[in-house]
Design a protein around this motif. Sequence first.
Motif, short mmCIF file in Angstrom:
data_model
loop_
_atom_site.label_atom_id
_atom_site.label_comp_id
_atom_site.label_asym_id
_atom_site.label_seq_id
_atom_site.Cartn_x
_atom_site.Cartn_y
_atom_site.Cartn_z
N MET A 34 35.18 51.03 38.65
CA MET A 34 34.76 51.68 39.90
C MET A 34 35.19 50.83 41.08
O MET A 34 34.42 50.08 41.64
CB MET A 34 33.24 51.81 39.89
CG MET A 34 32.72 52.78 38.89
SD MET A 34 32.66 54.42 39.56
CE MET A 34 31.24 54.28 40.61
N GLN B 85 36.59 50.40 44.91
CA GLN B 85 36.61 51.19 46.13
C GLN B 85 38.04 51.65 46.38
O GLN B 85 38.97 50.95 46.01
CB GLN B 85 36.19 50.34 47.32
CG GLN B 85 34.71 50.15 47.38
CD GLN B 85 34.30 49.34 48.58
OE1 GLN B 85 35.16 48.76 49.23
NE2 GLN B 85 33.04 49.30 48.84
N TRP C 62 36.31 41.37 45.91
CA TRP C 62 35.89 40.03 46.36
C TRP C 62 36.76 38.97 45.73
O TRP C 62 36.97 38.95 44.53
CB TRP C 62 34.44 39.76 45.96
CG TRP C 62 33.44 40.15 46.98
CD1 TRP C 62 32.64 41.25 46.96
CD2 TRP C 62 33.11 39.43 48.19
NE1 TRP C 62 31.85 41.26 48.07
CE2 TRP C 62 32.10 40.16 48.83
CE3 TRP C 62 33.57 38.26 48.77
CZ2 TRP C 62 31.54 39.76 50.04
CZ3 TRP C 62 33.02 37.85 49.98
CH2 TRP C 62 32.02 38.60 50.60
N ALA D 233 37.36 34.64 45.70
CA ALA D 233 36.68 33.39 46.05
C ALA D 233 37.66 32.23 45.94
O ALA D 233 38.46 32.19 45.00
CB ALA D 233 35.48 33.16 45.13
N ARG E 248 36.25 39.84 52.58
CA ARG E 248 36.11 39.83 51.13
C ARG E 248 36.53 38.51 50.52
O ARG E 248 36.83 38.45 49.33
CB ARG E 248 36.97 40.95 50.54
CG ARG E 248 36.43 42.33 50.83
CD ARG E 248 35.16 42.58 50.06
NE ARG E 248 34.63 43.90 50.32
CZ ARG E 248 33.49 44.33 49.80
NH1 ARG E 248 32.78 43.55 49.03
NH2 ARG E 248 33.05 45.53 50.07
N VAL E 249 36.59 37.48 51.35
CA VAL E 249 36.97 36.17 50.83
C VAL E 249 35.78 35.23 50.98
O VAL E 249 35.25 35.07 52.07
CB VAL E 249 38.18 35.60 51.59
CG1 VAL E 249 38.53 34.21 51.05
CG2 VAL E 249 39.38 36.52 51.47
N ALA E 250 35.38 34.64 49.89
CA ALA E 250 34.31 33.65 49.94
C ALA E 250 34.93 32.27 49.76
O ALA E 250 35.70 32.05 48.84
CB ALA E 250 33.29 33.92 48.83
N ALA F 262 30.83 25.97 39.67
CA ALA F 262 30.96 27.12 40.56
C ALA F 262 31.92 28.14 39.97
O ALA F 262 31.63 29.34 39.97
CB ALA F 262 31.43 26.66 41.94
N ALA G 79 30.29 30.17 37.30
CA ALA G 79 29.37 31.19 37.81
C ALA G 79 30.15 32.37 38.38
O ALA G 79 29.79 33.53 38.18
CB ALA G 79 28.46 30.59 38.88
N LEU G 80 31.23 32.06 39.07
CA LEU G 80 31.98 33.12 39.73
C LEU G 80 32.74 33.98 38.73
O LEU G 80 32.99 35.17 38.97
CB LEU G 80 32.96 32.52 40.74
CG LEU G 80 32.27 31.87 41.94
CD1 LEU G 80 33.26 31.01 42.71
CD2 LEU G 80 31.68 32.93 42.84
N GLU H 282 31.74 35.32 36.33
CA GLU H 282 30.91 36.44 35.89
C GLU H 282 31.15 37.69 36.70
O GLU H 282 30.70 38.76 36.31
CB GLU H 282 29.43 36.07 36.03
CG GLU H 282 28.98 34.99 35.12
CD GLU H 282 27.65 34.41 35.58
OE1 GLU H 282 27.07 34.96 36.54
OE2 GLU H 282 27.22 33.42 34.99
N GLY H 283 31.76 37.55 37.85
CA GLY H 283 31.77 38.78 38.64
C GLY H 283 32.80 38.96 39.72
O GLY H 283 33.14 40.09 40.01
N VAL H 284 33.29 37.89 40.36
CA VAL H 284 34.24 38.17 41.44
C VAL H 284 35.53 38.71 40.85
O VAL H 284 35.86 38.47 39.70
CB VAL H 284 34.54 36.92 42.31
CG1 VAL H 284 33.31 36.50 43.08
CG2 VAL H 284 35.08 35.79 41.48
N ALA H 285 36.24 39.48 41.67
CA ALA H 285 37.45 40.11 41.17
C ALA H 285 38.54 39.08 40.94
O ALA H 285 39.30 39.18 39.97
CB ALA H 285 37.93 41.17 42.15
N GLY I 150 35.59 38.67 31.16
CA GLY I 150 34.87 39.34 32.23
C GLY I 150 35.76 40.17 33.14
O GLY I 150 35.26 40.90 33.99
#
Lengths: 484, 232
Positions: free
Chosen positions: B1, B3, B89, B91, B112-114, B126, B129-130, B132-135, B159
Amino acid sequence: MPSKPVGTLGASPGGLVSGTVVSGTVVRVPSRTLVARLPDWDREDAAGFAPVLDALDLLTPYVEVLEPGLAAVPLRRGAGEEAAFCEALIDTVSGLVGQDCVTGVADGLFAAVLAADEGRIVPSGGDAAYLAGRDITDLRATGLVDPEICETLRHLGIDTLGAFAALPGAAVAERFGPAARRAQRLAAGQLARPLVPRPADPDLTVAETPETPFATIEQAVTAARPLAERLTALLDARNLTCTRLTVTARTAAGLTRRRTWQVDPTATAADLARRVRWQLEGWLLAARTAAGPEDEQGTGAVTALELAPGGLIGLVAAGKGLWEFKDAATARAEGALRHAQTLLGPEAVRIAAATDGRDLSERAGTAAWEAEAPPPAPSGPWPGALPDPPPALVGTDDPVDVLDATGAPVLALARGDLSATPAVVRTGGRRLRVVAWAGPWPVTERWWGAATRRYTRLQVELADGSAALLVCEGGRWKAAGWYD
Amino acid sequence: MRQPAREPADEPGQARSARVAVAEPRPVEPEAAPNLVRPPRTILPVTPDISALLPYGGLATVTAITASRRGATSLLWRLLAGPTRAGAWCALVGMPGRYPLAATAAGTDLGRVAFIDAAGPLIADAAGALAEGVAAMVVPSDGLTPPQARRLTARARKGGTAIVWWETRLVAGPDARLDVARVHWQGLRPNTGRRWGAGRLDACELEVSARWRSGGGHRTRLRPYGADGESR
């Protein structure tokens, strides 16, 4: 039948009045008020009243408990048959707790409470007329006047609320005090206050009691986030949202600190967590100031943290969409970023954005993601700002020497040129030939004030293929940025 | 999904150079990656000039950028332009000193940049952890030990997070390794004994070579700060 005094009725000095703005949302005075009374309810049994409130919740999300056995809900004018609604409510409550329930409906809360004694529906606009005929002892139902005052009034020949309401207001205030004057206005059906939404159900309060007390603010803040998420999940499940948030922290020293915040009903868990953070930081600061600098951690350890929602309203009323959509990938990414925040601290996850300024460092603002407001967007073009592309690497400000062909330093002159042609840049012990260059551009910032700054920019490409933005300020060159 | 890709920069006030077309990733063909790992779960769209450099035509799994090459940062921002514009996103972990507006100039959406402030052992934490989810995430390879790097890669593959190794130390087996062979800075004037003059640095051209794990590769020239964003 004389009414018993009702706790807070009318006793909200300086409280909400019509159209009070609560954090951006206008709370309107409900045009009709329904009061339900359970005449046989044991008034000591507050806990047992919760099922009744749950039943009322099925009908309306907006319930104010006046006292156990007595609750008020707002009705929208023209929302339907009031009598039918009362029937439904009575059936629901008696079906649930097996007790009789009487209801009264009027424009104002006071009239509705009195109407509930006799199960009446006062027609719209008829509050004053209805109240006028009531006995003067009903004034005690406002909770504002003593029985002695009622006696005194009766001796003065004032038998009804109507007669009391007709007295000159200033005379009443002078003789009986401001509380009686407020009671008089209630008796006249004038002073309406909106219902205060029901206090938080203990079920809706979330708390965290760590095994080892939070010694630092960071630890407490880290715990606040999941706590806030639990709270919003709990409220969402009931289609509720809160307009107030009460943060309670208990410290190892036995101190309980509590503060209630107004919050936007559309606030997310992140917003709520931010509130908690600010509050904790504020308390920490206050504690340090009070205890002196030597007490760094001492009594500040937080043994319990509790969040209680207040001012509950329905999600729809809050304008919070029921179908708030965030796609799965974004939700997952935000979760991962929050995880990183818990590991590294909220300041460690940053976002950057262009903002107002001329200098390189001024033009780019950064903010802690979700913990700080993002930098304000640039308000317009800044004359004198460096055109794109900007250097990719900044912040080191390496000192450099700019030399001419003979090895003599090159200076930026006030009239906007260089003292000699730059031939060599010496940086970090290396001498690099200048292949190409552009500039110089003199910049004067804030020439009107004390913070004035004059410097000269020069772009150079060096023999090793690197390109730099050099800045000469006060006769010294530095590499303000490297192109990469 | 994911955007839908945002319309390329038609907001007023947007820098001209930020206009970016986002190429749709090529459909994954089994032949594209013979006998090796299974095709990645997610392929992030990239700009058309970058697209040919990547084995799946989009950013996926493990990409390495040789950090020591000049122009590598410009290439990185150009690489992230497509995913961030598409709302994904990204990072950057433990990479201080990057000037964010250079990213904007190369078409990256900073919203969209961390930027993750981490150093030393925290980089591995770090990144874990990331994953797990950032693109997509950019990690300096010398921030992790080789076993940590392997674990992170496995985690990211599982992931669906794309790792871009900022290759400060060689990593083993990236799906694609991008090298800036040469950078041409444009707009400056040759050094001819003058003391002032017109011109400014207004663009650059990168000669980029890509080597793929599958054995293939590609060479292209791209202008990360160009208005057109097309390779030449």
